[in-house]
Write a protein that holds these residues in place. Structure first.
Motif, mmCIF file in Angstrom:
data_model
loop_
_atom_site.group_PDB
_atom_site.id
_atom_site.type_symbol
_atom_site.label_atom_id
_atom_site.label_comp_id
_atom_site.label_asym_id
_atom_site.label_seq_id
_atom_site.Cartn_x
_atom_site.Cartn_y
_atom_site.Cartn_z
ATOM 1 N N ASP A 49 31.745 38.150 48.924
ATOM 2 C CA ASP A 49 31.455 38.909 47.711
ATOM 3 C C ASP A 49 32.398 40.086 47.518
ATOM 4 O OD1 ASP A 49 29.330 37.249 47.087
ATOM 5 O OD2 ASP A 49 27.895 38.443 48.237
ATOM 6 N N LYS A 54 35.400 34.471 34.975
ATOM 7 C CA LYS A 54 34.749 34.695 33.680
ATOM 8 C C LYS A 54 35.637 35.451 32.703
ATOM 9 C CE LYS A 54 30.047 34.792 35.589
ATOM 10 N NZ LYS A 54 28.817 35.606 35.720
ATOM 11 N N ARG A 112 36.781 38.466 42.295
ATOM 12 C CA ARG A 112 36.731 39.764 41.636
ATOM 13 C C ARG A 112 37.914 40.622 42.043
ATOM 14 N NH1 ARG A 112 30.786 41.929 42.921
ATOM 15 N NH2 ARG A 112 31.422 41.298 45.016
ATOM 16 N N PRO A 134 35.941 42.030 46.693
ATOM 17 C CA PRO A 134 37.091 41.734 45.824
ATOM 18 C C PRO A 134 38.273 41.213 46.638
ATOM 19 C CG PRO A 134 36.153 43.885 45.320
ATOM 20 C CD PRO A 134 35.512 43.433 46.591
ATOM 21 N N ARG A 148 32.697 33.724 43.197
ATOM 22 C CA ARG A 148 33.197 34.793 42.346
ATOM 23 C C ARG A 148 34.524 35.299 42.906
ATOM 24 N NH1 ARG A 148 28.838 39.294 41.273
ATOM 25 N NH2 ARG A 148 30.438 39.851 39.757
ATOM 26 N N GLU A 163 35.359 46.629 37.651
ATOM 27 C CA GLU A 163 35.289 45.409 38.450
ATOM 28 C C GLU A 163 35.513 44.221 37.523
ATOM 29 O OE1 GLU A 163 32.295 44.776 41.795
ATOM 30 O OE2 GLU A 163 31.577 43.377 40.266
ATOM 31 N N TYR A 164 36.577 43.488 37.773
ATOM 32 C CA TYR A 164 37.000 42.391 36.893
ATOM 33 C C TYR A 164 36.705 41.055 37.550
ATOM 34 C CZ TYR A 164 40.168 39.231 34.382
ATOM 35 O OH TYR A 164 40.695 38.178 33.681
ATOM 36 N N ASP A 165 35.975 40.196 36.831
ATOM 37 C CA ASP A 165 35.669 38.836 37.285
ATOM 38 C C ASP A 165 36.747 37.909 36.733
ATOM 39 O OD1 ASP A 165 34.621 36.257 37.774
ATOM 40 O OD2 ASP A 165 32.580 37.043 37.769
#
Length: 751
Positions: free
Chosen positions: A467, A741, A435, A469, A433, A736-738
């Motif tokens: 995990d 995705k 983020r 950001p 991920r 919180e921006y992924d």
């Protein structure tokens, strides 16, 4: 031991060497086959060049470039250019080198790369009319084919040899992506003043880089050019829409009723305002700039003229779906009514070239121009997972941000991204991920703000390093009132103390400072704009916060990275980046493009928007509208309903407001679609406000609007709202921006 196969020597009188030459030495020497040059006309080479450049590589050759290629092929391929197929192979290598250098779709000097530089490089690797891969010119002789930078164009012969070698190595290293590099190596923050000034050339139907040097005091003609360029971009985008395509060719007649009469072949046609003269009582579809006249009446203007607009009976399509305000480009469907002069005859008058024509245009329905997806603008097939280049054309060869074009660097960057994600997935057995934590309206003069920041940082500090950001975005205003203007020197001291307090809070989390990138975007109350705007709407784009106030924050990052062992990890050290407003954040080149803009845009839209009545007057208008009365242009394939909000479905009004705001901005393709009197803009830097092609995500930081995350036409729009919501004592809110995705989520915690 005597060599069993020496090359026999001739008589010493001919000066032959005393020692015989061996065949191994002869084979080690590069062999070049002599070619007898010929004079090859460009018209003779044109079919081969068209087949190679246009059909195979989707490139267009100018006449001057074709003449240069004809001279090159005739010199290096000779008479065998056609029979032996030498010309087609050489032109194929030229096209590949041109695309690798980041050149534009039009092969010509000064369009992104140097054609002469490409030919000089290939000429050193040619033998017998063929390109031999084993031959390479020296580093000092290799010309630079990269020509454009974020600051402007430079002649290829003026590049220093060291830069040539670095550029060539960087291109070669991209062929084999290094999966060990951390994604933060590919993060780039682009200030508004470094974004290339891309202008649409209406004659060539293509974008090109402005050659004039930008300045803060441009000539007055640039003010007119600003709106003309906006019109050209919207106009060409509108003509690319399928509703303006007709398979049977243009329709006859000038009435919109004829276009709407056939449902099987529905095609719209725009009418220039100047062409309304002498066509009293006819229906037309007009694209123009909505503005206010000195008398306070609404007018509509395009490149041919302007006309008074009557919207008393007009309907907004879709109903209450967007704001329509002066400064925006709109589509108006209605009827032209000529004015009657004193003598009683019906005449239409025009005052000067491009002036206002007589009469008025009675609008029946009005809407904004339809938005275009990023894939359609760049000519990328979104149905394929690899995002291969489609055959429908597009603007994929244009480098809009200075990080490389979609077609030149997009496939390589996607390969790097996929390799890294697969590599991390195999090592950690979990999905990777990427983020970004986004916080807006970080008022440091509010006592609760530092506690709220401490809560957010502690949440991510307790997570595993993978995990956390990779980027923290902190957006102003960093003070609630523009104290820089009111207090003079004392205000500056207080402002610096606020950031000194922020540095102490950041120092409590050294792990975040070591493994994340912090980006600071100013607001209207931050220096130095607030020194002359007094907190009002300042000029955009605006520079970053001066280094005078940020020294303690940078020192906190330096102290945290001093204890980091960078030799054991491929991850770069953490850093603090102070950028402009607006600015762009890119990840993996042109793949992930995130636009960041801080503005109270919702309040400005509500103050200046045109109100439409949907009561009795609107009902009367429906009775006089053609059968297919709804203009379906804004009804795009993906409405702003695909949103993700952190809340229940009961907040329907909040969702409707967010859809309305997002559609109003993205349909205009500009972050600030207002008159210069409402939102001043630096004329030479208006390209930084452009939203065409659409970015992958847009951070529209508006503290007066409720936080939301909505996707419209593939662009994910994020509004983090206020970090500390009004009316709530101990609550913190952020987004919180992924990145992978392309989805954001509003998060809220108590502290």
């Amino acid at each position: 031991m005597v060599d069993s196969d020496p090359v026999p020597s001739s008589s010493p009188g001919f000066g032959t060497p005393a020692h015989p030459l061996r065949k191994s030495r002869l084979n080690a020497l590069p062999t070049r086959t002599s070619i007898l040059p010929i004079l090859l006309p460009s018209s003779t080479l044109r079919p081969v060049a068209f087949r190679t450049f246009t059909r195979k590589h989707n490139l267009t050759i100018s006449s001057s470039a074709l003449q240069t290629l004809s001279t090159f092929v005739g010199k290096n391929c000779g008479s065998g250019w056609r029979e032996d197929g030498l010309a087609e192979r050489v032109l194929d290598e030229v096209a590949k080198s041109w695309k690798k250098a980041g050149g534009g779709v039009i092969v010509d000097e000064g369009k992104g790369a140097s054609l002469r530089g490409v030919l000089q490089t290939l000429e050193g690797n040619m033998s017998g009319g063929r390109v031999v891969s084993g031959m390479h010119s020296s580093a000092n002789e290799a010309p630079s084919i990269m020509k454009t930078t974020a600051q402007g164009n430079r002649h290829p012969n003026k590049e220093p040899p060291s830069r040539v070698v670095v550029a060539q190595r960087s291109l070669d290293s991209m062929e084999k992506p290094d999966v060990t590099l951390h994604p933060r190596h590919w993060i780039r923050v682009i200030e508004a003043f470094d974004i290339p000034r891309i202008i649409y050339n209406a004659d060539k139907k293509y974008f090109e880089v402005a050659r004039s040097k930008p300045t803060l005091f441009p000539p007055s003609s640039q003010k007119i050019t600003l709106f003309r360029d906006r019109y050209n971009v919207v106009h060409q985008r509108l003509l690319r829409h399928e509703s303006f395509h007709s398979s049977s060719g243009p329709l006859s007649g000038g009435s919109l009723r004829q276009y709407l009469s056939s449902a099987a072949n529905q095609c719209y046609r725009l009418t220039p305002i100047a062409n309304l003269l002498g066509r009293n009582g006819t229906s037309h579809l007009i694209l123009g700039l909505l503005s206010l006249s000195p008398t306070g009446d609404l007018t509509l203007s395009d490149l041919s003229g302007s006309i008074a607009l009557d919207l008393r009976h007009a309907r907004l399509i879709p109903k209450d779906g967007a704001w329509i305000a002066p400064g925006m480009f709109v589509l108006v469907d209605g009827t032209y009514e000529e004015e009657e002069n004193v003598k009683g005859s019906t005449l239409g008058g025009i005052s000067g070239v491009g002036g206002a024509i007589g009469g008025k245009f009675v609008g029946v329905s009005i809407c904004g121009p339809p938005c275009e997806r990023r894939e359609a603008s760049l000519g990328v097939d979104s149905q394929q997972s690899s995002r291969e280049v489609s055959s429908s054309g597009g603007l994929g060869w244009i480098d809009f941000l200075g990080v490389g074009s979609e077609r030149a660097r997009g496939p390589r960057m996607r390969q790097i991204e996929a390799q890294y994600i697969r590599h991390r997935h195999e090592d950690m057995k979990v999905g990777r991920r990427l983020r970004i934590a986004i916080m807006s309206e970080v008022n440091l003069d509010n006592m609760r703000t530092l506690d709220a920041l401490r809560k957010v940082f502690s949440i991510y500090n307790d997570l595993e390093s993978e995990d956390r950001p990779i980027v923290f975005v902190l957006i102003g205003n960093f003070i609630q009132k523009a104290i820089i203007n009111s207090s003079g020197q004392v205000g500056s001291i207080e402002y610096k103390e606020y950031f000194d307090a922020l540095s102490l809070t950041l120092s409590e989390f050294p792990s975040l400072l070591q493994h994340s990138t912090f980006i600071f975007v100013p607001g209207d109350n931050d220096p130095w704009s607030s020194a002359f705007s007094s907190g009002a709407a300042s000029i955009v784009p605006r520079h970053a916060i001066p280094e005078l106030f940020t020294s303690r924050v940078k020192r906190a990052f330096a102290m945290a990275n001093a204890h980091l062992d960078s030799t054991q990890s491929s991850e770069p050290p953490g850093e603090a980046i102070w950028t402009s407003n607006p600015s762009r954040l890119t990840l993996f080149g042109p793949i992930h493009d995130i636009a960041i803009f801080r503005d109270d845009i919702s309040n400005r839209l509500r103050r200046s928007a045109v109100s439409f009545s949907h009561g009795v007057d609107a009902t009367k208008a429906e009775n006089t509208t053609p059968p297919n009365k709804d203009i379906s242009l804004p009804e795009t394939n993906e409405q702003p309903g695909n949103q993700q909000t952190d809340g229940s479905s009961s907040a329907s009004s909040t969702t409707s407001f967010a859809r309305k705001l997002v559609k109003s901005i993205l349909d205009q393709g500009n972050m600030s679609p207002f008159p210069l009197s409402s939102r001043p803009v630096l004329w030479d830097y208006v390209s930084s406000l452009q939203l065409y092609p659409l970015p992958t995500a847009l951070v529209l930081a508006d503290p007066e609007a409720t936080p939301f995350c909505i996707t419209y036409e593939g662009c994910h729009v994020i509004n983090p709202g206020r970090l500390v919501p009004e009316g709530e004592i101990s609550s913190v809110r952020w987004v919180e921006y992924d990145v992978l995705k392309n989805r954001g989520r509003v998060k809220q915690e108590r502290f």
